[in-house]
Design an enzyme around this catalytic site. Structure first.
Site, PDB file in Angstrom:
ATOM      1  N   ASP A 200      -7.484  -4.991   7.338  1.00  0.00           N
ATOM      2  CA  ASP A 200      -8.164  -5.955   6.473  1.00  0.00           C
ATOM      3  C   ASP A 200      -8.943  -6.987   7.280  1.00  0.00           C
ATOM      4  O   ASP A 200     -10.021  -7.412   6.880  1.00  0.00           O
ATOM      5  CB  ASP A 200      -7.141  -6.661   5.568  1.00  0.00           C
ATOM      6  CG  ASP A 200      -6.859  -5.849   4.321  1.00  0.00           C
ATOM      7  OD1 ASP A 200      -7.807  -5.320   3.724  1.00  0.00           O
ATOM      8  OD2 ASP A 200      -5.681  -5.738   3.939  1.00  0.00           O
TER       9      ASP A 200
ATOM     10  N   GLU B  93      -4.901 -12.055   7.450  1.00  0.00           N
ATOM     11  CA  GLU B  93      -5.782 -10.878   7.505  1.00  0.00           C
ATOM     12  C   GLU B  93      -7.141 -11.135   6.859  1.00  0.00           C
ATOM     13  O   GLU B  93      -7.871 -10.183   6.573  1.00  0.00           O
ATOM     14  CB  GLU B  93      -5.098  -9.665   6.860  1.00  0.00           C
ATOM     15  CG  GLU B  93      -4.394  -9.942   5.551  1.00  0.00           C
ATOM     16  CD  GLU B  93      -3.605  -8.731   5.018  1.00  0.00           C
ATOM     17  OE1 GLU B  93      -3.797  -7.609   5.492  1.00  0.00           O
ATOM     18  OE2 GLU B  93      -2.791  -8.931   4.090  1.00  0.00           O
TER      19      GLU B  93
ATOM     20  N   HIS C 132       0.823  -1.209   0.000  1.00  0.00           N
ATOM     21  CA  HIS C 132       0.000   0.000   0.000  1.00  0.00           C
ATOM     22  C   HIS C 132       0.857   1.259   0.000  1.00  0.00           C
ATOM     23  O   HIS C 132       0.359   2.344  -0.269  1.00  0.00           O
ATOM     24  CB  HIS C 132      -0.934   0.005   1.211  1.00  0.00           C
ATOM     25  CG  HIS C 132      -1.891  -1.130   1.211  1.00  0.00           C
ATOM     26  ND1 HIS C 132      -2.802  -1.334   0.209  1.00  0.00           N
ATOM     27  CD2 HIS C 132      -2.071  -2.166   2.084  1.00  0.00           C
ATOM     28  CE1 HIS C 132      -3.513  -2.428   0.463  1.00  0.00           C
ATOM     29  NE2 HIS C 132      -3.077  -2.959   1.580  1.00  0.00           N
TER      30      HIS C 132
HETATM   31 MG   LIG Z   1      -3.659  -5.685   4.786  1.00  0.00          MG
END
Ligand SMILES: [Mg+2]
Ligand SMILES: [Mg+2]
Ligand SMILES: [Mg+2]
Ligand SMILES: [Mg+2]
Ligand SMILES: [Mg+2]
Ligand SMILES: [Mg+2]
Lengths: 257, 257, 257, 257, 257, 257
Positions: free
Chosen positions: E175, E149, E44
């Site tokens: 998540d 996750e 990310h």
């Molecule tokens: Mg994640």
């Protein structure tokens, strides 16, 4: 680690790599080869503000002294190089006492010079943690090399050596040979100028300063060292790459026969 | 200039430099040293999309063949390397016929493979001006090297050689030695695996393909050439920089004595 | 600003520039020319993670929609493009329902897909300030374009249109022409494939999705718009630079006569 | 290839692209469009040391002459541009004989000037292999353009033309129009200053130098050529991108009706 | 310095900074703040091959452990991160035993995995000088963190823990909260999932592996540590910059009143 | 948006972030934190031509004023910063009226100064579309800050304030403290120099100019504001990163107990 200037003053011979390629990874590769110092060249090499800033950590990590050669007359950059973490700056074409004074002033904090405060990167990259200690010790810790490479510089040498902030002389034999021959010849190892080269070292050492020189023929290291040149530039990336490639390609081709 | 594949097919021995430093100027410096080709390594080297794209012009300008080694399984990048102007792509760890088919498909336009159209940079960097000509001739002009460097690959070799789009085999002796010893030893010049290495070349040439290999000892070039390895990687920047530095520093230090 | 998908759904024709040069300043220059959107091409263009991340602010500042075309099969990058602030992603070579499902999953948060949370750059670059709002509205705000450009894709079109997360179809006429001719011809404006092209738009619109296409001849914009293609790629930098240069050089040379 | 200065002296009209975007790939795209030269602008454009160094190979590969415009007074960079491989340097705001002398000195080796030795990148990028040949021929091979764009420069023109190392005059009509109107108007094609512009060319040619000019209206190329301006800047990237985009978007939009 | 895995196994709590900005100088600034480790985020965050390669020396120089989080499924990059000098790699979305096996294989040399040989940058950046030593010790020196996750990952946890080459579990609570609520909520500190989070740590420690977690509320460090999470991500640059700016701006504004 | 100079003249207190890291993404992160302005430091910070050019759009997008501090004496860069889109330039070490005149001239178009025409990036980045409007309004829209930070500057203050083109004074208390103590102390908040600092503001305001200052202790904002310093530098990235990291790490460590 001892400082570069203290090692030179103590009589050590220091070999510096000479980096022209403005890329931190290439500098890191060079710095890992056992040189005592790595000089980042902003005059004839491709180094610039960004590459100098990003290349210094790799030099420090290898335990080598980071040195920067600035472009002609760019004394703003002399201060910046120190703020980025360089330990020494080499200024080309110091052809007059005025040049030397301007360079020296940019290299040293008051009252010796007028370097402006702001070791934004240099302080955290160093072992020093106290700004006051930095202020009081930096002038002694840094090394200002004025390049002598023209007849005008030779004539002004004594004044250059007396200019506040100048710690040493670095001889550029390529330009010196052009000057010596009135533009007729590029030949950094001309025998007829070697006495002048030796004289520069003698006068520099007499003045209590340190002497450096650029070598195009590394087997002259001993001869120059005997003259008093303790800081010697021996290997640019391009020469290193040429020498290494010739050896490897030569061996490979040779084995085909 | 003849293509790399045509030169290899004609029996020339081609020496490639091996670039790990993702910087176009460093690649340019390497490309100027007389290598026949320069390989940009994206697997164990630091090359990436941007550095490959920016380094290829310097290789072409030196008259050398641009080659790219992609990361394991990144066949999207095989096509991209060709779109950037690479002439050959080396794919590591082709351990099965399925791997070879996927790689071959990414390298060749239909009907041989399923490479997608878009030579955005490659076409203007080439001498070709007509897209239709590019489409019809590219499959023959490009060279797909599948790396054989595990026991699984050795077992699958015949199928790999038959996979559509595969033009040659490139042996990785470092990984091969690890495989050969079950993880016990890294030794790319183990004598006990040389017969297997020779056998790979024999079978590759029998299948009408070309053979390449990575050398850690350049004096083995002749021996490998006799086996049929015509494409030989002889010099990474890091080895070149180490060899050149050792020579220059050694000579300098030697002259001090 | 309305979203790209809402504008397309409302029947607007949207012209996108197509950027191949991975440089934020060049993208900024393109974005300032009045295009509705700018597409950063990572498949055949030179864009990469860094250039996409750095180019999106300039597109947003110009009030255009940022779109990214990912490399073949790089669905990890589809999610990343959204995390960097792209509003739409175009995935090339979606040749099966499985491809479409994998792409759709990377584009949409659960329960529709399995996009992972982390809009590190996208959220601060947007007008949204509340993460919960971002989570709940992103699936509707983003636009997943699946490229149809092979016979296999054509055969799988209905299933592709039903795949969760797929919002539209983008036709690649260059690859389609190669597929249409079995590798014999690159000709993105072949008349004999136009009925198939029209049929793709019809089926896409029937499924409630939006349709886009790449134009090599911009005067076909009207014809494609009538078919239902509302998202049209009209101008790559290289074409723009060629067209602009030809005009300026032509006028200059013409005035010399 | 003939040198730029020899082509101009022979009466050819040379059209140069004008690059403001500091990115080697964008420069490569411009260089491929048929311009005779590409000028990298460091004064009002975004070019800098790194971008100049990296962009020159793409210009050379296209067979065009690489030219650099330096920032005001940055004569250190004039020498560096030559060391990077530029063939010509344009210096803005040469408003006095002293400016011209300083610029000329930076451009030429002794005894004509005091350019320092170190063609680190330029020599390997050239066809020359012998340093001595480089030294002796460079002064004739390089082209120093002094910009005349103020009333002071106009007054000093004869002295500027006599300054050692100055090979030509480059007129900046935008600044000249501001000077002409005392700061009241920016209008590079003012009719009331054209006679002065013509006079500059006449005096420049009389002095045996070459003349260049920046065009904002390319249809004036013929008129300026008749005045003697042989080196004409006709197309910046931003104008090219604007012109090309307007044409493509206009055609696309037009076909929608 | 002890290895990261040995410190964690010995029960130390390790705080890692989390870098999203792909810039070596920014990473250097973060690394100098006293974190035990610095994680470069390629999922990310904006990190990419080049930034990872260039940022690691600054982390090592600060005496911190360099960690890389790769994009989803990009196991080619897991090996590359190690070749660049990372000590640990975090792989997101390990949702099945097959994912875990593929990740583990990329992280470990034979016979445990199938990592390919080539520590081009990692070896010279380390204290190791002998390749054979590197081969034999690397599997124990590196740390492979599989991210858990999703519900699927939770279901597969025991198998993931048994997969060859997996050294630890890293929990992604953001998540996980989305998964926990079927896409309804992003809330990394939901109380109703804390028992599941604690259970993951218990099972991980029971299997003889180490546990890590991402914190959005740093005051939960103690609670997570008690659960057994010894590797804790506490500070991304963006949070650090927001927190530091709010404090400084707040104090400045406050003093105005 | 009102201009920076109009806001300051109207008595607003403006807080500027101070950026030393030459990276557009880091600048974007800083710009998003609510500062009124962001200053890119080229003197002691790492910013350079490329980073300034690429960082300004992110500042503008955040609605903050872009300011650039140039290196000592680099007035060529003052003009360039404006051409890149900076609204204000801070020039360090303006120690004489001659310095101030040279700086002012570089900042303003004729007849006030001799800034050269070429807002290549600034004009498209602004709301202005008409070059003539740009020419006539730029002198009033831009803000030239002369730094006063030595005794020589203090002595020359009245003349500096009268120099054409100078709009304000920016005090550097770190250098000022070194000057104040003859090189003995670095202490930007020395009480014994505060009356001199207050006097500089008084004289600056009396001359109808604006006053700014660099803060090392942000709680002095109110005191400096009362003196008349309306432009206050409160937060460098390195301080922000240190402050934010200390807070987050402190809280995390604290919760372990
Ligand atoms: Mg994640
Ligand atoms: Mg010299
Ligand atoms: Mg291998
Ligand atoms: Mg396609
Ligand atoms: Mg001008
Ligand atoms: Mg100061």
């Amino acid at each position: 680690m001892n400082t570069l200037i203290s090692r030179l003053a103590a009589g050590e011979t220091i070999f510096t790599a000479w980096s022209s390629i403005p890329d931190a990874l290439t500098v890191e590769a060079m710095a890992g080869q056992g040189y005592d110092a790595v000089t980042l060249d902003m005059q004839h090499g491709g180094h610039h503000e960004d590459s100098v800033l990003r290349s210094i950590p790799g030099i420090l990590r290898a335990g080598a002294h980071p040195v920067v050669r600035i472009p002609v007359g760019r004394f703003d950059m002399a201060s910046r190089a120190l703020d980025f973490g360089a330990e020494s700056v080499i200024a080309p074409m110091i052809n007059s006492v005025a040049d030397a004074r301007a360079f020296g002033a940019a290299m040293k904090y008051p009252p010796l010079g007028d370097r402006s405060w702001g070791p934004t990167f240099a302080l955290p990259r160093s072992a020093v943690r106290d700004p006051q200690e930095w202020l009081l010790n930096s002038n002694a810790r840094t090394l200002a090399f004025a390049m002598v490479e023209t007849r005008a510089a030779l004539d002004a040498l004594d004044g250059i050596l007396e200019a506040p902030g100048i710690d040493g002389i670095f001889v550029g034999p390529a330009d010196f040979s052009i000057a010596w021959t009135g533009g007729g010849s590029i030949d950094p190892v001309r025998e007829d100028m070697m006495e002048a080269v030796a004289d520069i070292a003698r006068r520099t050492l007499s003045a209590g300063k340190v002497a450096g020189i650029y070598l195009t023929n590394v087997t002259m290291a001993g001869r120059f060292a005997k003259m008093g040149y303790r800081f010697q530039a021996v290997a640019s990336e391009l020469r290193v790459i040429a020498a290494g490639s010739a050896a490897l390609l030569g061996d490979a081709r040779g084995s085909l026969a």
